[in-house]
Design a protein around this motif. Sequence first.
Motif, mmCIF file in Angstrom:
data_model
loop_
_atom_site.group_PDB
_atom_site.id
_atom_site.type_symbol
_atom_site.label_atom_id
_atom_site.label_comp_id
_atom_site.label_asym_id
_atom_site.label_seq_id
_atom_site.Cartn_x
_atom_site.Cartn_y
_atom_site.Cartn_z
ATOM 1 N N ILE A 1 9.526 27.383 -0.601
ATOM 2 C CA ILE A 1 9.573 26.604 0.641
ATOM 3 C C ILE A 1 9.686 25.109 0.333
ATOM 4 O O ILE A 1 10.481 24.391 0.956
ATOM 5 C CB ILE A 1 8.314 26.863 1.499
ATOM 6 N N THR A 2 8.901 24.639 -0.640
ATOM 7 C CA THR A 2 8.943 23.215 -1.013
ATOM 8 C C THR A 2 10.335 22.824 -1.495
ATOM 9 O O THR A 2 10.863 21.757 -1.133
ATOM 10 C CB THR A 2 7.894 22.923 -2.100
ATOM 11 N N GLN A 3 10.952 23.696 -2.294
ATOM 12 C CA GLN A 3 12.316 23.419 -2.765
ATOM 13 C C GLN A 3 13.307 23.366 -1.602
ATOM 14 O O GLN A 3 14.146 22.458 -1.522
ATOM 15 C CB GLN A 3 12.769 24.511 -3.739
ATOM 16 N N LEU A 4 13.210 24.357 -0.707
ATOM 17 C CA LEU A 4 14.126 24.405 0.444
ATOM 18 C C LEU A 4 13.982 23.154 1.298
ATOM 19 O O LEU A 4 14.970 22.592 1.784
ATOM 20 C CB LEU A 4 13.830 25.649 1.296
ATOM 21 N N PHE A 5 12.746 22.714 1.470
ATOM 22 C CA PHE A 5 12.479 21.536 2.294
ATOM 23 C C PHE A 5 12.984 20.272 1.592
ATOM 24 O O PHE A 5 13.609 19.412 2.220
ATOM 25 C CB PHE A 5 10.974 21.444 2.557
ATOM 26 N N ARG A 6 12.738 20.203 0.276
ATOM 27 C CA ARG A 6 13.164 19.033 -0.495
ATOM 28 C C ARG A 6 14.688 18.900 -0.512
ATOM 29 O O ARG A 6 15.228 17.796 -0.444
ATOM 30 C CB ARG A 6 12.631 19.147 -1.928
#
Length: 668
Positions: A454-459
């Motif tokens: 999720i953090t990667q997708l958001f970043r």
Amino acid sequence: MDFEQAKTRVQELHELLNQYNYDYHVLDQPSVPDAEYDQRLHELIKLEQEYPELLVAHSPTQRVGGQILDAFEKVEHRTPMLSLGNAFNEEDLRDFDRRVRQAVGDRFSYVCELKIDGLAISLRYENGYFVQGATRGDGTIGEDITANLKTIRSIPLHISDEHTLEVRGEAYMPKKSFEKLNKVKEENGEMLFANPRNAAAGSLRQLDPKIAAKRSLDIFLYAMADAGKTGVRSHSEGLDLLDQLGFKTNQNRRKCATIEEVLAYVEEWSAKRPDLAYEIDGIVIKVDSFDQQDELGTTAKSPRWAIAYKFPAEEVVTKLLDIELNVGRTGVITPTAVLEPVKVAGTTVQRASLHNEDLIREKDIRLGDYVVVKKAGDIIPEVVNVLTEKRTGEEQEFSMPTHCPECESELVRLEGEVALRCINPSCPAQIREGLIHFVSRNAMNIDGLGEKVITQLFREELVHDVADLYKLTADQLTDLERMGEKSIENLLKAIGASKENSLEKLLFGLGIRHVGAKAAKTLAQTFETMENLKSATYDELVAVNEIGDKMADAIVTYFDQEEVHELLEELSSYGVNMTYKGPKLVNADEIDSYFAGKTIVLTGKLEQLARNEAKAAIEELGGKVTGSVSKKTDLVIAGEDAGSKLTKAQELNIEVWSEDQLVQELNK
């Protein structure tokens, strides 16, 4: 050797190897040298290779690990695996004993067992053969880990009687196995497991069963689901039956007649704990009689007839280096202590929750202080207090910021709340945390979408809200870390499957303030569609059982927002289900039944109906079955040996029926 001779020999080898396994891994009494076991096993492998049709799922050769799995299938437990309420001291245990006595009187006994620190699992047998093993999961849905569980040699692949049953237990890693595993990982330069519990859980969630087979796991079985169907009438009888069927149970259990005997057992094993070959983190205390267990009943989360005493948390001293601020999905700013690494209850701790600004002030916590740290319930690290006598004068007081550390919006403290909160709906931290919550197990349960992904997708700006998850493509996911072709395929499949979830999963996932998983289900059952709930008034909401003023206000406020309407329309356009799929609520006003709208208590031993059957039949006819007698009770059904509940009903002049009267009314 022809086929028939091979078939006979294979059956003989099954029986021999199963007996050797039982002697060694259950009784801890090896009956043959290892060389003899290996010789028989190799003979069986050779015969199965020569005659593949003789290879069956319960063969002892299948313990070494089968094919690598793509993913774990979901399993719905036929009987929920409830968690236990906790006791942390003698007073808690005496309170539990008092509640039990108030409900069933003084004629009962307890069974005390060691609380194994491992992974709760369920094993299903059909006609005597092990067919499926699953993790506890959320208590309702677990994961199928049959292939990995087969590698545990103390789990019988075939039991002595042709029973169809489900048994529950705790898989664990013995201390010696844990030390050996970590030694190998250290030599290979790999990250060490924090404790045997994590090692056991990690081993059983390997997609390659051969890895689990090398980890030397073990198991203790502690219960049968629906044990009453086997004819046993108590928990202790059930454990004895498990022994007879060839299962491994913990022999350190003890039947206790009084709470004093329970406390003596707790004290004894608190002292003996370090000498055990496996980790325990407490003592489990259960009312022995199944009839009395039924009478005590359960809450939504845990049985009222059992409790887990947790050993006191270990406390250690370390230095507080810094205080970090985290923004949660509701905008609450939570301070976290950054510590000099220290070992607590078997794991290395570097961070501990400080909860809020008031706690920091109350305990006078300063940067550079030496602090006492413990794990609450042996799980969550927290700062207990400050060692002010170790101060040098260089420590610095800490002040909470006035603006959000993520978006720079001004922080506010809402009336009646302790926490500081960021109220900017576009705050990136809140959006990210909201996404993590949306995909979590109790919400939309999307496998493969953990916090890191999720953090990667958001970043990478691939997702901005939960609806964006349903627009993701394989091409977008290719460049993410640790995302191979198979992982992408499984992730997209999991996202697609989540569209079919029942309404309560979506409601909980949306993160409406004050609405937990249980309230989400109540709302879904009551209003049945998102459209109905969206248009519900405050008065309609508070009229629902368990929905209070604050929750009703929060729901109305949430659905008043235009951006929420747009989000729901977008989710619906991607095929996300907006209706409730579970059993419907019974409306007492629409049922022509004596029980409709009445509150009923079942007490004593029922001969013609199982208690859960009686409860289900009454509720189907619009009645509400509760566990205690009060002025609001309309009817008490009293079976044989009814105790204090019957007495209380008579004192309150509440109508009392026999089981015959109940059956007669149900058959009308």
